[in-house]
Every structure is written in structure tokens, then in C-alpha cells.
Scaffold this motif. Structure first.
Motif, PDB file in Angstrom:
ATOM      1  N   THR A 145       0.816  -1.211   0.000  1.00 12.81           N
ATOM      2  CA  THR A 145       0.000   0.000   0.000  1.00 12.81           C
ATOM      3  C   THR A 145       0.851   1.264   0.000  1.00 12.81           C
ATOM      4  OG1 THR A 145      -1.765  -1.122   1.230  1.00 12.81           O
ATOM      5  CG2 THR A 145      -1.777   1.282   1.259  1.00 12.81           C
ATOM      6  N   SER A 146       1.859   1.284   0.863  1.00 18.19           N
ATOM      7  CA  SER A 146       2.675   2.488   1.039  1.00 18.19           C
ATOM      8  C   SER A 146       3.677   2.668  -0.091  1.00 18.19           C
ATOM      9  CB  SER A 146       3.421   2.418   2.378  1.00 18.19           C
ATOM     10  OG  SER A 146       4.293   3.510   2.518  1.00 18.19           O
ATOM     11  N   TRP A 147       3.958   3.944  -0.385  1.00 19.19           N
ATOM     12  CA  TRP A 147       5.035   4.274  -1.326  1.00 19.19           C
ATOM     13  C   TRP A 147       6.157   5.018  -0.624  1.00 19.19           C
ATOM     14  CZ3 TRP A 147       2.829   5.890  -6.795  1.00 19.19           C
ATOM     15  CH2 TRP A 147       2.384   4.736  -7.445  1.00 19.19           C
ATOM     16  N   SER A 148       6.240   4.841   0.694  1.00 21.19           N
ATOM     17  CA  SER A 148       7.356   5.394   1.452  1.00 21.19           C
ATOM     18  C   SER A 148       8.567   4.504   1.215  1.00 21.19           C
ATOM     19  CB  SER A 148       7.008   5.449   2.934  1.00 21.19           C
ATOM     20  OG  SER A 148       8.122   5.852   3.704  1.00 21.19           O
ATOM     21  N   ALA A 149       9.564   5.016   0.512  1.00 21.40           N
ATOM     22  CA  ALA A 149      10.671   4.177   0.035  1.00 21.40           C
ATOM     23  C   ALA A 149      11.379   3.438   1.163  1.00 21.40           C
ATOM     24  CB  ALA A 149      11.670   5.039  -0.742  1.00 21.40           C
ATOM     25  N   GLY A 150      11.702   4.130   2.250  1.00 18.33           N
ATOM     26  CA  GLY A 150      12.410   3.481   3.346  1.00 18.33           C
ATOM     27  C   GLY A 150      11.597   2.387   3.989  1.00 18.33           C
ATOM     28  N   LEU A 151      10.295   2.650   4.202  1.00 16.51           N
ATOM     29  CA  LEU A 151       9.415   1.663   4.826  1.00 16.51           C
ATOM     30  C   LEU A 151       9.262   0.433   3.941  1.00 16.51           C
ATOM     31  CD1 LEU A 151       7.378   0.855   7.053  1.00 16.51           C
ATOM     32  CD2 LEU A 151       5.619   2.049   5.722  1.00 16.51           C
ATOM     33  N   VAL A 152       9.033   0.648   2.660  1.00 12.74           N
ATOM     34  CA  VAL A 152       8.821  -0.468   1.735  1.00 12.74           C
ATOM     35  C   VAL A 152      10.089  -1.319   1.626  1.00 12.74           C
ATOM     36  CG1 VAL A 152       8.351  -1.089  -0.662  1.00 12.74           C
ATOM     37  CG2 VAL A 152       7.015   0.717   0.442  1.00 12.74           C
ATOM     38  N   SER A 153      11.249  -0.677   1.539  1.00  6.76           N
ATOM     39  CA  SER A 153      12.509  -1.430   1.457  1.00  6.76           C
ATOM     40  C   SER A 153      12.723  -2.263   2.710  1.00  6.76           C
ATOM     41  CB  SER A 153      13.687  -0.468   1.260  1.00  6.76           C
ATOM     42  OG  SER A 153      13.588   0.201   0.019  1.00  6.76           O
ATOM     43  N   TRP A 154      12.390  -1.681   3.856  1.00  4.08           N
ATOM     44  CA  TRP A 154      12.530  -2.398   5.129  1.00  4.08           C
ATOM     45  C   TRP A 154      11.609  -3.614   5.178  1.00  4.08           C
ATOM     46  CZ3 TRP A 154       8.730  -2.485   9.206  1.00  4.08           C
ATOM     47  CH2 TRP A 154       9.184  -3.052  10.401  1.00  4.08           C
ATOM     48  N   ILE A 155      10.346  -3.428   4.792  1.00  2.00           N
ATOM     49  CA  ILE A 155       9.383  -4.538   4.811  1.00  2.00           C
ATOM     50  C   ILE A 155       9.796  -5.633   3.839  1.00  2.00           C
ATOM     51  CG2 ILE A 155       7.008  -5.191   4.235  1.00  2.00           C
ATOM     52  CD1 ILE A 155       6.109  -2.477   5.321  1.00  2.00           C
ATOM     53  N   PHE A 156      10.161  -5.235   2.620  1.00  2.00           N
ATOM     54  CA  PHE A 156      10.489  -6.223   1.601  1.00  2.00           C
ATOM     55  C   PHE A 156      11.759  -7.006   1.931  1.00  2.00           C
ATOM     56  CE2 PHE A 156       8.047  -5.855  -2.506  1.00  2.00           C
ATOM     57  CZ  PHE A 156       6.954  -5.224  -1.937  1.00  2.00           C
ATOM     58  N   SER A 157      12.592  -6.466   2.806  1.00  2.00           N
ATOM     59  CA  SER A 157      13.846  -7.155   3.120  1.00  2.00           C
ATOM     60  C   SER A 157      13.635  -8.421   3.934  1.00  2.00           C
ATOM     61  CB  SER A 157      14.801  -6.204   3.857  1.00  2.00           C
ATOM     62  OG  SER A 157      14.330  -5.893   5.159  1.00  2.00           O
ATOM     63  N   PHE A 158      12.417  -8.599   4.505  1.00  2.00           N
ATOM     64  CA  PHE A 158      12.238  -9.819   5.313  1.00  2.00           C
ATOM     65  C   PHE A 158      10.820 -10.376   5.325  1.00  2.00           C
ATOM     66  CE2 PHE A 158      10.863  -6.528   8.208  1.00  2.00           C
ATOM     67  CZ  PHE A 158       9.971  -7.120   9.098  1.00  2.00           C
ATOM     68  N   HIS A 159       9.823  -9.677   4.764  1.00  2.00           N
ATOM     69  CA  HIS A 159       8.445 -10.144   4.988  1.00  2.00           C
ATOM     70  C   HIS A 159       8.108 -11.440   4.252  1.00  2.00           C
ATOM     71  CE1 HIS A 159       7.695  -8.467   1.107  1.00  2.00           C
ATOM     72  NE2 HIS A 159       6.409  -8.267   1.227  1.00  2.00           N
ATOM     73  N   MET A 160       8.565 -11.636   3.005  1.00  2.00           N
ATOM     74  CA  MET A 160       8.276 -12.891   2.327  1.00  2.00           C
ATOM     75  C   MET A 160       9.202 -14.022   2.786  1.00  2.00           C
ATOM     76  SD  MET A 160       5.588 -12.129   0.912  1.00  2.00           S
ATOM     77  CE  MET A 160       5.274 -13.788   0.323  1.00  2.00           C
ATOM     78  N   PRO A 161      10.505 -13.764   3.019  1.00  6.11           N
ATOM     79  CA  PRO A 161      11.319 -14.823   3.638  1.00  6.11           C
ATOM     80  C   PRO A 161      10.715 -15.326   4.941  1.00  6.11           C
ATOM     81  CG  PRO A 161      12.755 -13.116   2.785  1.00  6.11           C
ATOM     82  CD  PRO A 161      11.339 -12.614   2.595  1.00  6.11           C
ATOM     83  N   LEU A 162      10.089 -14.430   5.695  1.00  6.64           N
ATOM     84  CA  LEU A 162       9.470 -14.820   6.959  1.00  6.64           C
ATOM     85  C   LEU A 162       8.439 -15.926   6.769  1.00  6.64           C
ATOM     86  CD1 LEU A 162       8.306 -12.464   9.783  1.00  6.64           C
ATOM     87  CD2 LEU A 162       6.635 -14.021   8.794  1.00  6.64           C
ATOM     88  N   PHE A 163       7.604 -15.825   5.720  1.00  2.00           N
ATOM     89  CA  PHE A 163       6.568 -16.834   5.487  1.00  2.00           C
ATOM     90  C   PHE A 163       7.175 -18.175   5.076  1.00  2.00           C
ATOM     91  CE2 PHE A 163       3.863 -13.090   5.291  1.00  2.00           C
ATOM     92  CZ  PHE A 163       2.724 -13.529   5.955  1.00  2.00           C
TER      93      PHE A 163
END
Length: 364
Positions: A26-44
Motif C-alpha cells: 500500500t505504502s510508497w514510502s521508500a524506506g518503509l517499503v525497502s525495510w518490509i520487503f527485506s524480510f516479509h516474504m522470507p518470513l513466510f
């Protein structure tokens, strides 16, 4: 191997993870999105590896078809019909993607946003299915031949091969967008790496987590460690310039990606052990439905909210408060869909009333 009683902290971890998925999309905040993408799918994938249960291959195949592929086909077809017949017409030139390619790709299951314009996250289900079946097949075969003496060595070997494959892909700048492999096979090195890590971690974490819950005084300590770890991950991502996108089977640095995924997983687990609650547990059990439904719902909400506020959709998504509001409403709608489908058509979301009612039983 072992039958696992339901670990509520892992349900909470799934719930936390699915909230990050929706916010990250949803968000287009670059820092937030990069942070989330760095671990959210590996987590699953790590969670799935932790819950690996050795069983007869054909029996597991049938269960995984019911759990993953039936929901994939259902949500793939429904969201395609909505996108092709309604959304593309309403948004006109604002929607890209070939109708023929999107329809064909429901069955080819090639990852990439361009192949799933109706619902970009659908790649996860066939990818997880292939990963689990391949791991079980190799695991069973090697054990039957006694080629490797210890169970953990099978996972460790697969993890090493997977990481080496990622390094090779990174060196040759693969995959090429127009040559994505069917059934998300180009993501397999990533998914298998994290699945094997989950299996290896389970040998230490599961016995500890099955013990009695930590004392209340330790909850604050666990929460503080988890928050500190996630904060450190943000700094790490900024410092290294790390970018990770499993949908594209890409990362700016495979080694930093591995470090970030492990730090994000351990920190999130610590946090969820501390705040383990019924809301997160429920979101975790509904995570498959939320995963499959949130994309089209999110797009509609962003469009409607932008109209109401008189804002450009890009500006709305760049505003963290509005992005979080869209995330909360999107998840609420997805939960409503989950409850309705669980009541009237549980097979389409990969569950059954019996399995949901029997929370004390093992989960494959």
C-alpha cells in the motif's frame, strides 16, 4: 518426524507478517517499503519450513493441493474476472497488462507483476507448493537411500545449493523479465533457502516454544529485543542500500539479503512471543485469504479515498497515515471475506471447519 501442537506465537508471527505484506503493497514510502520487503516474504517461507511434517508423499501432495492450489485457482480466476471486466474499464489507460497473458498465466504461474496484473501476490501459492513438495521429495528419497546420515544435513545441503544458485543468478542478472519460468521456478532458490533455514531453526526453536509461556516480566524484555532488532534492520537496510523483491527473484546483494531475513525473522518472532494475542493469531490463521484478497481491495480503497480527499493516489500512498488507514480497512474487509467463505465455502480458502475447530492438532 514429529506432530506439532499449534504454536500460537507462530500464528501471531503470520498475522504480523500479513500486516506487513498489506502495508508494503500500500505504502510508497521508500524506506518503509525497502525495510518490509527485506524480510516479509522470507518470513513466510521460514515459518513453513519450521512446520514441515514428514509424511507419505502422495498424502502430502493431496493436502497441499487442497491447502494451496485450490485457493490459488479460485482467487486467480475471480480476481482476473474482476480486473478484466470491471477494473480495466473503469481505470482505462491507468491499468496495464495483457488480458490473454493474465488468463494464461493463471495456469502457467509465472511470477512477476506483469504476469499477474490482477493480483500480483498470487505467485506465492504455487511457489510454496513446489517448494514444499520438492523438499519433501528430496528429503524422503535421501533418507530412504541413507545417502546422508542426519536429517539436518539434507536441509543444510539444500540451503547451500540454493544460496549458491542465488549467487549465480545474481552474477548473470537473472531472471530476465520476459523469460520468467512457469510455476515460479525462478524463485525456487530463494524459497528453498528460507524453507530449509526454517526447518533447521525448528530443531532449536520448536522445543523451546512448546514449553510454558515466558513469565510476564520477560515479555517486556522480548518486546524490547524484538523492537530493537527491527530498528537495527532499518538502519542495516539504509546503510547497505539493500533491495529485495522475491516476486522478481532479485536482490541487490544475496549475502545482505540473508542477513536481513534472519534478523527480521528473529526480531519479529521475539516481538510476537511477547505480544502473542488472539487478534494476531486470528490474522495468522486468515493470512492465506488476506494474501489473496487484499490487492484488488486495496486498489479500490486507494482510488475511493483519493477521490474523497481530493488527492492524487501517489500522494495518498506516500502519506504514512493514509497508507496505514488503507491497510487497516483493507485487512478488515479481507477478514470479513474470510469469515463468510469459511462459513459457506471453506474448501476455497484451503481450510475446513474441522481443521479450524481442532486447534490442538498438528498443522502440516
Amino acid at each position: 518426524m514429529r506432530r506439532l501442537s499449534r504454536l500460537t506465537a507462530l500464528d501471531s508471527l503470520r498475522g504480523f507478517g500479513i500486516l506487513l505484506v498489506v502495508l508494503g503493497h500500500t505504502s510508497w514510502s521508500a524506506g518503509l517499503v525497502s525495510w518490509i520487503f527485506s524480510f516479509h516474504m522470507p518470513l513466510f517461507f521460514i515459518i513453513s519450513g519450521m512446520l514441515f511434517h514428514e509424511r507419505q508423499f502422495l498424502d502430502s501432495f493431496k493436502k497441499k493441493v487442497a491447502r494451496l492450489l485450490i485457493p490459488y485457482l479460485f482467487f486467480g480466476i475471480v480476481t482476473f474476472a474482476y480486473w478484466a471486466l470491471i477494473e480495466r474499464r473503469l481505470r482505462g489507460g491507468g491499468v496495464s497488462g495483457s488480458v490473454a497473458n493474465a488468463l494464461t498465466n493463471i495456469f502457467l504461474a509465472r511470477a512477476g507483476t506483469g504476469n499477474y496484473p490482477q493480483n500480483a501476490v498470487l505467485w506465492f501459492l504455487p511457489c510454496l507448493f513446489v517448494t514444499e513438495m520438492l523438499f519433501l521429495g528430496i528429503f524422503t528419497f535421501v533418507k530412504s537411500k541413507r545417502a546422508i546420515r542426519y536429517d539436518w544435513a539434507v536441509a543444510a545441503t539444500l540451503a547451500t545449493v540454493s544460496f549458491s544458485s542465488i549467487m549465480v543468478m545474481h552474477s548473470f542478472d537473472l531472471p530476465i523479465d520476459r523469460l520468467r519460468l512457469p510455476w515460479a521456478l525462478d524463485i525456487l532458490p530463494f524459497s528453498m533457502l528460507f524453507y530449509c533455514i526454517g526447518y533447521l531453526l525448528s530443531r532449536f526453536l520448536i522445543p523451546y516454544m512448546q514449553k510454558s509461556k515466558p513469565k510476564a516480566s520477560l515479555h517486556v524484555v522480548y518486546a524490547a529485543i524484538g523492537m530493537a532488532g527491527l530498528g537495527l534492520l532499518w538502519v542495516f537496510d539504509e546503510f547497505t542500500g539493500l533491495s529485495v523483491n522475491l516476486n522478481d527473484a532479485s536482490t541487490s546483494n544475496p549475502f545482505w539479503m540473508l542477513c536481513a531475513a534472519l534478523l527480521g525473522f528473529i526480531s519479529s518472532l521475539m516481538l510476537c512471543v511477547a505480544i502473542d494475542c488472539r487478534l494476531l493469531q486470528f490474522l495468522g490463521r486468515a493470512s492465506l485469504t488476506i494474501m489473496c484478497v487484499h490487492e484488488p481491495v486495496k486498489r479500490v480503497l486507494i482510488f475511493v479515498m483519493a477521490k474523497i480527499l481530493g488527492m492524487n493516489t501517489d500522494a495518498l500512498r506516500a502519506n504514512l497515515v493514509y497508507a496505514m488507514l488503507v491497510t487497516v480497512v483493507t485487512v478488515a474487509i479481507c477478514v470479513a471475506v474470510h469469515l463468510i467463505m469459511d462459513r459457506f465455502a471453506p474448501v476455497l480458502i484451503g481450510s475446513s471447519h474441522h481443521n479450524l475447530a481442532s486447534q490442538g492438532k498438528a498443522r502440516a
